[in-house]
Design a protein around this motif. Structure first.
Motif, PDB file in Angstrom:
ATOM      1  N   GLU A   1      38.229  46.130  33.215  1.00  0.00           N
ATOM      2  CA  GLU A   1      39.083  44.981  33.314  1.00  0.00           C
ATOM      3  C   GLU A   1      38.774  44.211  34.271  1.00  0.00           C
ATOM      4  OE1 GLU A   1      43.316  46.935  32.331  1.00  0.00           O
ATOM      5  OE2 GLU A   1      41.559  48.505  32.800  1.00  0.00           O
TER       6      GLU A   1
ATOM      7  N   VAL B   1      51.941  40.510  30.240  1.00  0.00           N
ATOM      8  CA  VAL B   1      51.785  40.736  28.731  1.00  0.00           C
ATOM      9  C   VAL B   1      51.655  42.339  28.690  1.00  0.00           C
ATOM     10  CG1 VAL B   1      49.493  40.691  27.134  1.00  0.00           C
ATOM     11  CG2 VAL B   1      50.280  38.662  28.705  1.00  0.00           C
TER      12      VAL B   1
ATOM     13  N   ILE C   1      51.278  45.923  26.313  1.00  0.00           N
ATOM     14  CA  ILE C   1      50.427  46.676  25.285  1.00  0.00           C
ATOM     15  C   ILE C   1      51.245  47.835  24.571  1.00  0.00           C
ATOM     16  CG2 ILE C   1      48.375  48.075  24.874  1.00  0.00           C
ATOM     17  CD1 ILE C   1      47.009  46.888  27.202  1.00  0.00           C
TER      18      ILE C   1
ATOM     19  N   CYS D   1      58.405  39.459  28.662  1.00  0.00           N
ATOM     20  CA  CYS D   1      56.717  39.476  28.450  1.00  0.00           C
ATOM     21  C   CYS D   1      56.525  38.061  27.876  1.00  0.00           C
ATOM     22  CB  CYS D   1      56.309  40.740  27.593  1.00  0.00           C
ATOM     23  SG  CYS D   1      56.584  40.627  25.903  1.00  0.00           S
TER      24      CYS D   1
ATOM     25  N   VAL E   1      50.030  42.544  23.273  1.00  0.00           N
ATOM     26  CA  VAL E   1      48.941  43.103  22.571  1.00  0.00           C
ATOM     27  C   VAL E   1      49.099  44.590  21.717  1.00  0.00           C
ATOM     28  CG1 VAL E   1      46.640  44.154  22.866  1.00  0.00           C
ATOM     29  CG2 VAL E   1      47.122  42.247  24.292  1.00  0.00           C
TER      30      VAL E   1
ATOM     31  N   PRO F   1      42.497  47.211  23.718  1.00  0.00           N
ATOM     32  CA  PRO F   1      43.481  46.643  24.046  1.00  0.00           C
ATOM     33  C   PRO F   1      43.334  46.248  25.668  1.00  0.00           C
ATOM     34  CG  PRO F   1      43.794  48.492  22.734  1.00  0.00           C
ATOM     35  CD  PRO F   1      42.464  48.395  22.937  1.00  0.00           C
TER      36      PRO F   1
ATOM     37  N   ARG G   1      44.350  42.189  26.530  1.00  0.00           N
ATOM     38  CA  ARG G   1      45.239  41.876  27.513  1.00  0.00           C
ATOM     39  C   ARG G   1      44.964  41.064  28.574  1.00  0.00           C
ATOM     40  NH1 ARG G   1      47.304  43.955  32.444  1.00  0.00           N
ATOM     41  NH2 ARG G   1      49.756  43.548  32.778  1.00  0.00           N
TER      42      ARG G   1
ATOM     43  N   GLN H   1      46.466  37.124  29.104  1.00  0.00           N
ATOM     44  CA  GLN H   1      46.899  36.867  30.321  1.00  0.00           C
ATOM     45  C   GLN H   1      46.209  35.440  30.902  1.00  0.00           C
ATOM     46  OE1 GLN H   1      46.343  40.493  32.502  1.00  0.00           O
ATOM     47  NE2 GLN H   1      48.594  40.113  33.209  1.00  0.00           N
TER      48      GLN H   1
END
Length: 326
Positions: A98, A215, A217, A237, A241, A298, A302, A306
């Motif tokens: 990430e 956001v 998941i 939110c 996702v 995922p 995300r 974002q």
């Protein structure tokens, strides 16, 4: 010949971890300061000029926007500083994909930026931290490392940030790449690029956000009910996702609720809980207003969503182009 100078930004993780025993199962990440780590590395005799800065010294499960902002600021400054040839970020492996992808999207590609970690703490039998770091030094010091976006070095392999993912919970070869495998093979003695640079001269694709929008998941499962979407919307939110079944699928009621969320102005991305594979657009995506994650899992879907929301990109077609892009 003077070696190129590399900025080393330390955040902790297993590469800076200790267990107090060579065979202990448990250990504490983020125990070794970057000054001590670099002093140990210097004893290996690898030719390198390294400047270390301690950004954090924590488990990477605790890394988020505050640390990301510091890393981005430091990397951007190094891009503008002619004394630095590249940047290395030492990082825990749990959230490395990430962080790498976020920086990949928000930094120019003029100099190599390399994330590196370890799967075994520094005092464990077969610790991989120093070898991975030596490989990262070779990558960050190589002029051919630029023009490729942010890179991740683990297990004698180099992955592009968009492709890299942690595929196994243990073992030195825990990382894989999809849809591309490694883009280079690295060792302390050699570096072999497997393709030419693909992002030469490219600026940042998206601006680093002042605030990261929330956001969610949602992990699809058998028997999933539509009220899961209502709960996320009630929490405020600004994007969803779906970690869908198969190629991004969900029960019909869930799909309908997600389509209603899109009509209410909340973008929805269909990704998959499956380990590997593309989530392509389907005919109903046009009707529902969904975005197909393509090769992004995922977690990275995300991050991209974002950034898109923070940059006021919520139109499905424009967002889809960002997910399609290599």
């Amino acid at each position: 010949m003077t070696e190129p100078k590399i900025l080393v930004l330390a955040t902790g993780g297993t590469i800076a971890g200790e267990g107090g025993s060579a065979v202990a199962r448990d250990y504490r990440p983020g125990q070794i300061a970057i000054e001590d780590f670099l002093a140990t590395f210097a004893e290996l005799g690898v030719a390198a000029r390294l400047e270390g800065r301690q950004v954090a010294n924590i488990d990477s499960v605790d890394i988020g926007p505050a640390v990301w902002r510091e890393l981005h600021t430091a990397c951007a400054a190094a891009m503008d500083d002619p004394s630095f040839a590249g940047v290395i970020i030492t990082h825990g492996t749990d959230s490395a994909e990430e962080t790498a992808f976020l920086l990949d999207l928000t930094l120019p590609t003029a100099k190599p930026v390399v994330l590196v970690g370890a799967m075994r703490p520094a005092d464990a039998v077969g610790s991989d931290g120093l070898r991975n770091f030596a490989n990262a030094v070779r990558v960050a010091a190589d002029p051919q490392g630029s023009g490729r976006g942010v890179l991740l070095v683990m297990g004698d392999q180099v992955f592009a940030a968009r492709d890299a993912r942690k595929a196994r919970t243990t073992g030195a070869g825990a990382f894989a790449g999809f849809p591309r495998g490694p883009v280079a093979l690295a060792s302390p003695a050699s570096l072999d690029w497997l393709s030419p640079p693909w992002r030469e001269g490219e600026g940042a694709r998206l601006a680093f956000p002042q605030v990261f929008p929330p956001v969610a998941i949602l992990h699809a499962h058998a028997g999933m009910e539509a009220d899961a979407i209502a709960r996320e919307l009630a929490s405020g939110c600004e994007g969803i996702v779906l970690a869908g079944m198969g190629s991004g699928n969900a029960p019909r009621a869930v799909e309908q609720a997600l389509a209603e969320a899109v009509r209410a102005g909340v973008p929805v991305v269909r990704s998959t809980r499956v380990d590997e594979g593309l989530v392509d657009r389907e005919p109903q995506d046009d009707d529902n207003g969904f975005i197909a994650a393509r090769a992004l899992g995922p977690a990275k879907a995300r991050v991209l969503l974002q950034l898109l929301v923070a940059n006021d990109v919520t139109d499905a077609a424009t967002a889809q182009a960002a997910f399609d892009r290599r």
